[in-house]
Design a protein around this motif. Structure first.
Motif, PDB file in Angstrom:
ATOM      1  N   LEU A   3       0.825  -1.192   0.000  1.00 31.58           N
ATOM      2  CA  LEU A   3       0.000   0.000   0.000  1.00 31.58           C
ATOM      3  C   LEU A   3       0.869   1.255   0.000  1.00 31.58           C
ATOM      4  O   LEU A   3       0.594   2.221  -0.721  1.00 31.58           O
ATOM      5  N   SER A   4       1.949   1.226   0.761  1.00 31.61           N
ATOM      6  CA  SER A   4       2.818   2.411   0.841  1.00 31.61           C
ATOM      7  C   SER A   4       3.426   2.696  -0.528  1.00 31.61           C
ATOM      8  O   SER A   4       3.492   3.848  -0.962  1.00 31.61           O
ATOM      9  N   THR A   5       3.831   1.661  -1.251  1.00 36.25           N
ATOM     10  CA  THR A   5       4.391   1.838  -2.591  1.00 36.25           C
ATOM     11  C   THR A   5       3.333   2.420  -3.523  1.00 36.25           C
ATOM     12  O   THR A   5       3.621   3.343  -4.302  1.00 36.25           O
ATOM     13  N   LYS A   6       2.125   1.881  -3.406  1.00 38.15           N
ATOM     14  CA  LYS A   6       1.051   2.365  -4.282  1.00 38.15           C
ATOM     15  C   LYS A   6       0.788   3.838  -4.052  1.00 38.15           C
ATOM     16  O   LYS A   6       0.706   4.626  -5.002  1.00 38.15           O
ATOM     17  N   ILE A   7       0.660   4.203  -2.775  1.00 39.09           N
ATOM     18  CA  ILE A   7       0.357   5.606  -2.462  1.00 39.09           C
ATOM     19  C   ILE A   7       1.485   6.496  -2.959  1.00 39.09           C
ATOM     20  O   ILE A   7       1.250   7.532  -3.600  1.00 39.09           O
ATOM     21  N   SER A   8       2.734   6.097  -2.722  1.00 37.86           N
ATOM     22  CA  SER A   8       3.877   6.900  -3.156  1.00 37.86           C
ATOM     23  C   SER A   8       3.879   7.048  -4.671  1.00 37.86           C
ATOM     24  O   SER A   8       4.040   8.156  -5.197  1.00 37.86           O
ATOM     25  N   ALA A   9       3.667   5.940  -5.372  1.00 34.90           N
ATOM     26  CA  ALA A   9       3.700   5.985  -6.828  1.00 34.90           C
ATOM     27  C   ALA A   9       2.623   6.915  -7.356  1.00 34.90           C
ATOM     28  O   ALA A   9       2.876   7.762  -8.229  1.00 34.90           O
ATOM     29  N   ALA A  10       1.417   6.793  -6.797  1.00 29.37           N
ATOM     30  CA  ALA A  10       0.317   7.629  -7.264  1.00 29.37           C
ATOM     31  C   ALA A  10       0.626   9.097  -7.001  1.00 29.37           C
ATOM     32  O   ALA A  10       0.477   9.952  -7.890  1.00 29.37           O
ATOM     33  N   ALA A  11       1.103   9.393  -5.783  1.00 31.71           N
ATOM     34  CA  ALA A  11       1.380  10.778  -5.427  1.00 31.71           C
ATOM     35  C   ALA A  11       2.479  11.357  -6.309  1.00 31.71           C
ATOM     36  O   ALA A  11       2.360  12.473  -6.829  1.00 31.71           O
ATOM     37  N   VAL A  12       3.532  10.597  -6.550  1.00 30.78           N
ATOM     38  CA  VAL A  12       4.672  11.088  -7.324  1.00 30.78           C
ATOM     39  C   VAL A  12       4.278  11.308  -8.778  1.00 30.78           C
ATOM     40  O   VAL A  12       4.599  12.344  -9.376  1.00 30.78           O
ATOM     41  N   SER A  13       3.555  10.369  -9.355  1.00 31.17           N
ATOM     42  CA  SER A  13       3.213  10.556 -10.763  1.00 31.17           C
ATOM     43  C   SER A  13       2.273  11.742 -10.927  1.00 31.17           C
ATOM     44  O   SER A  13       2.403  12.521 -11.885  1.00 31.17           O
ATOM     45  N   LEU A  14       1.339  11.911  -9.977  1.00 30.28           N
ATOM     46  CA  LEU A  14       0.461  13.073 -10.046  1.00 30.28           C
ATOM     47  C   LEU A  14       1.264  14.355  -9.927  1.00 30.28           C
ATOM     48  O   LEU A  14       1.066  15.310 -10.698  1.00 30.28           O
ATOM     49  N   LEU A  15       2.198  14.368  -9.003  1.00 28.32           N
ATOM     50  CA  LEU A  15       3.024  15.558  -8.791  1.00 28.32           C
ATOM     51  C   LEU A  15       3.817  15.892 -10.045  1.00 28.32           C
ATOM     52  O   LEU A  15       3.841  17.043 -10.499  1.00 28.32           O
ATOM     53  N   LEU A 188      10.367  10.031   1.235  1.00 26.04           N
ATOM     54  CA  LEU A 188       9.689  10.586   2.411  1.00 26.04           C
ATOM     55  C   LEU A 188       8.291  10.014   2.571  1.00 26.04           C
ATOM     56  O   LEU A 188       7.874   9.620   3.660  1.00 26.04           O
ATOM     57  N   LEU A 189       7.577   9.953   1.429  1.00 30.60           N
ATOM     58  CA  LEU A 189       6.191   9.493   1.474  1.00 30.60           C
ATOM     59  C   LEU A 189       6.124   8.047   1.946  1.00 30.60           C
ATOM     60  O   LEU A 189       5.273   7.682   2.770  1.00 30.60           O
ATOM     61  N   THR A 190       7.068   7.233   1.419  1.00 32.45           N
ATOM     62  CA  THR A 190       7.079   5.822   1.837  1.00 32.45           C
ATOM     63  C   THR A 190       7.278   5.718   3.344  1.00 32.45           C
ATOM     64  O   THR A 190       6.564   4.979   4.028  1.00 32.45           O
ATOM     65  N   LEU A 191       8.218   6.521   3.845  1.00 35.87           N
ATOM     66  CA  LEU A 191       8.476   6.481   5.288  1.00 35.87           C
ATOM     67  C   LEU A 191       7.239   6.902   6.069  1.00 35.87           C
ATOM     68  O   LEU A 191       6.832   6.247   7.035  1.00 35.87           O
ATOM     69  N   VAL A 193       4.061   7.004   5.067  1.00 35.80           N
ATOM     70  CA  VAL A 193       2.931   6.077   4.935  1.00 35.80           C
ATOM     71  C   VAL A 193       3.168   4.839   5.784  1.00 35.80           C
ATOM     72  O   VAL A 193       2.252   4.336   6.448  1.00 35.80           O
ATOM     73  N   ARG A 194       4.422   4.382   5.788  1.00 36.15           N
ATOM     74  CA  ARG A 194       4.742   3.224   6.635  1.00 36.15           C
ATOM     75  C   ARG A 194       4.382   3.507   8.083  1.00 36.15           C
ATOM     76  O   ARG A 194       3.794   2.692   8.782  1.00 36.15           O
ATOM     77  N   LYS A 195       4.759   4.724   8.494  1.00 36.39           N
ATOM     78  CA  LYS A 195       4.504   5.105   9.883  1.00 36.39           C
ATOM     79  C   LYS A 195       2.999   5.108  10.139  1.00 36.39           C
ATOM     80  O   LYS A 195       2.533   4.627  11.180  1.00 36.39           O
ATOM     81  N   ILE A 196       2.268   5.673   9.152  1.00 32.94           N
ATOM     82  CA  ILE A 196       0.811   5.729   9.323  1.00 32.94           C
ATOM     83  C   ILE A 196       0.223   4.321   9.348  1.00 32.94           C
ATOM     84  O   ILE A 196      -0.698   4.027  10.101  1.00 32.94           O
ATOM     85  N   LEU A 197       0.791   3.449   8.510  1.00 31.76           N
ATOM     86  CA  LEU A 197       0.229   2.094   8.381  1.00 31.76           C
ATOM     87  C   LEU A 197       0.697   1.142   9.478  1.00 31.76           C
ATOM     88  O   LEU A 197       0.230   0.019   9.551  1.00 31.76           O
ATOM     89  N   LYS A 198       1.601   1.607  10.306  1.00 37.63           N
ATOM     90  CA  LYS A 198       2.170   0.720  11.321  1.00 37.63           C
ATOM     91  C   LYS A 198       1.107  -0.033  12.124  1.00 37.63           C
ATOM     92  O   LYS A 198       1.203  -1.249  12.310  1.00 37.63           O
TER      93      LYS A 198
END
Lengths: 468, 221
Positions: A3-15, A188-191, A193-198
């Motif tokens: 999930l963290s990879t997905k969120i990061s990928a989506a955020a980065v490509s949008l950015l 940063l986002l991966t870190l 999101v990981r923290k959030i998903l802990k």
């Protein structure tokens, strides 16, 4: 994919997409602004130069006898006034060119001349016009003017390739910066999101542990967000599951004990039946012993059948949750119970006192009768010769009271357990199986009450159905 | 084989059953119904060859009585409805000679009693039935003082009938004891052996045929 990879990928490509759109728009706007500024700077000068040329040339025109002289004069004026980057034409013919380019005002090779001609119908002569041309890979800004009243044409250019080059370089640099930023963002986002998903990982581990059979595991997540809510719900679920499992295990254990007790209880009559039957078959017994053996077999068979009837009743009743209740007259019920126990009472010369304060109750007649008979039987067994047993029905409940031996305090807890007997050999001698009170407590439960047991050793007991 | 045997069992029917079984086989049975009475009785000057002891008793239970019986040098066979391994192990470890789980068969009870008695006292040198003497060690049978030749299988068969006299022994039980395995459809072999024994000892009336069961050697002396 995590999930963290997905969120990061989506955020980065949008950015990346949005930042590139913005930067392209921004660069475009900036370049246009620069060109605009350049134009407004040079425009006036060019117009001025054009009109100066015209005036200068016109002031001496009267002296020009022939065309050639006039043209030479025009070149002279042009060279002085307009200077660099300009070309002078006379009716499409190049008179003077101080630029490194060949322009074509007639519109044969380049387009601006033609475009100009086409627009002449709208524009008046003598005005300056502006064109953007790409020549030899360079972006040129071209000012073009037909000097009014003459056949002279003036072209001036300005090389604006630099702006294009700049904006392109800026665009590339922008992409590089954006990619770099995107990389930082991914990390940063991966870190983050990981923290959030802990807590979710914690939740997953806890679920796995519980699935492996350790029902005591909890998530215990303190956060107050949605994740915390999910964790709390999960813990609540785990609590209920654990409770349920424990209940089931308890019920299972109870059933196992019941079965064990039943098997044990069956063994004594079975031993007697089997033994006497074998004896009758194999040994020549005296007639007296033979008839004794037969009566023992019959007695033990009767005990077995009583046992199975009571067991069945208990099993049936324990599965039941509600019963069909009818209106019953308590005096009638008591009378029937007395009739059934009459001989047993008389055998021991016992007196039965009946007091029915309450007349009507709701319940199943057969069950309540069996309840009373069981209690009366117990009272008869406990009582000494010539004593009294009271059977009372009041607003409190239905009770049987005796003056018998009573129940030791530490035994009261156990006596409703199936097959529990305080004095095993005496109970058996009197035909008991240890199921009576277990049955009574089930009947009491089904009538919405509890089996109340009050007793003191040596003084007697008061046992009955207590309405809740 | 006269032996005095204590029968300690609270269920009266079963106590009586055991006593009848033992008396039929020629033992003297003394019934007791609760632990305290046994304990009291043992304080006196008494002697017994064996005790059959129930575990669950009113008063002192079987495990509590065991040391008292051992102190009097009385071997003990537990007689109980508890067939679980821990109870058996405990009983045997505490010093019981054997363990019999209810419900039991008559022959099983008698065989176990006999084995324990044999362990504690010498087997009798000579068994007598009417005018017949049997010497188990020498494997000799004498009728009216004259030795009669017996084949090994016939001798064992006669021994079994004499040991459990007055009790019918089924053909299956005889087969099991003599051959050690179950012979399907071979019970006729037993009939042949019995017929020979009857003829050799003139026991036509002594060894009775019990219909559907087997044979019984009767000696009401």
């Amino acid at each position: 994919m995590k999930l963290s990879t997905k969120i990061s990928a989506a955020a980065v490509s949008l950015l990346l997409l949005l930042s590139q759109i913005f930067s392209v728009w921004n660069l475009w706007e900036t370049r246009n602004q620069l060109i605009e500024n350049t134009i407004s700077l040079e425009w006036e000068k060019f117009s001025q130069d054009g009109s100066d040329f015209w005036r200068e040339w016109l002031s001496r025109k009267a002296y020009m006898k022939n065309e050639q002289l006039a043209q030479q004069w025009a070149v002279e004026v042009f060279r002085k006034g307009c200077g660099k980057n300009s070309v002078l034409y006379y009716d499409g013919e190049e008179l003077h060119n101080s630029t490194p380019y060949e322009f074509d005002v007639t519109g044969r090779t380049s387009s601006f001349g033609r475009r100009y001609d086409r627009m002449l119908s709208v524009w008046s002569e003598g005005q300056s016009h502006l064109f953007l041309e790409e020549m030899n890979g360079k972006h040129l800004l071209i000012y073009y003017q037909k000097v009014s009243g003459t056949k002279f044409q003036i072209v001036r250019y300005r090389d604006i390739s630099g702006f294009y080059r700049n904006s392109q370089a800026l665009f590339l640099r922008g992409i590089a910066v954006a990619l770099l930023l995107a990389l930082c963002l991914v990390v940063l986002l991966t870190l983050i999101v990981r923290k959030i998903l802990k807590p979710f990982y914690r939740l997953r581990d806890a679920a796995n542990i519980i699935a492996d059979g350790n029902y005591g595991e909890r998530v215990e997540c303190g956060s107050r967000d949605e994740v915390g809510e999910v964790a709390a719900s999960f813990d609540r679920m785990a609590d209920r599951v654990q409770e349920h499992v424990r209940e089931l295990a308890g019920a299972n254990e109870k059933q196992r004990q019941l079965l064990g007790a039943l098997a044990h209880e069956l063994k004594t009559p079975m031993t007697a039946i089997q033994g006497y039957a074998e004896l009758l078959q194999k040994v020549e017994l005296s007639p007296e012993r033979e008839s004794n053996a037969l009566s023992y077999i019959e007695e033990e068979c009767k005990r077995l059948s009583r046992l199975s009837v009571k067991m069945l009743q208990i099993v049936e009743l324990s599965g039941e949750e509600r019963i069909e209740k009818k209106t019953l007259y308590i005096p009638e019920l008591f009378a029937r119970a007395e009739k059934i126990t009459y001989y047993r009472l008389r055998e021991k010369e016992l007196r039965l006192e009946i007091q029915a304060e309450r007349i009507v109750t709701e319940g199943d007649e057969d069950l309540l009768l069996s309840f009373l008979i069981n209690l009366l039987d117990n009272a008869v067994k406990a009582s000494g010769k010539g004593s009294t047993i009271w059977l009372t029905g009041s607003a409190e409940g239905l009770f049987v009271k005796d003056e018998g031996s009573g129940i030791p305090e530490e035994e009261i807890r156990h006596i409703t357990e199936p097959f529990y007997m305080i004095d095993k050999s005496r109970s058996r001698k009197e035909g008991g199986a240890g199921l009576g009170l277990a049955l009574c407590s089930q009947i009491a439960r089904l009538h919405g009450g509890i089996l109340s047991i009050e007793s003191s050793p040596g003084e007697g007991s008061r046992i009955g159905l207590c309405w809740k | 084989m006269r032996a005095d045997i204590l029968v300690i069992e609270d269920a009266e029917h079963i106590n009586e059953l055991v006593c009848i079984n033992l008396e039929t086989a020629g033992y003297t049975a003394v019934p007791f119904y609760d632990g305290d009475a046994v304990s009291e009785h043992l304080k006196g000057d008494v002697h017994y060859d064996l005790a059959l002891l129930d575990v669950m008793l009113p008063g002192k239970d079987g495990f509590a009585l065991l040391p008292e019986l051992k102190a009097k040098n009385i071997p003990v066979i537990f007689l109980t409805a508890r067939g679980d391994l821990p109870s058996k192990v405990r009983g045997l470890k505490d010093g019981a000679e054997d363990y019999l789980v209810k419900p039991f068969e008559m022959l099983e009870l008698l065989v176990r009693v006999e084995k324990v008695l044999a362990r504690y006292q010498k087997e009798e040198d000579c068994l007598r039935v009417l005018d017949v003497e049997i010497f188990p060690k020498e494997r000799i049978v004498k009728k009216a003082g004259a030795e009669i030749p017996f084949k090994p299988m016939e001798f064992d068969c006669l021994m079994l009938l004499v040991k459990y006299k007055n009790i019918a022994i089924s053909r299956e039980e005889l087969l099991n004891s003599l051959w050690g395995v179950e012979f399907e459809g071979e019970t006729r072999t037993i009939d042949v052996h019995i017929a020979r024994i009857r003829k050799k000892l003139d026991f036509q009336e002594v060894i009775k045929t019990v219909p559907r069961i087997g044979y019984r050697l009767e000696d009401r002396a």
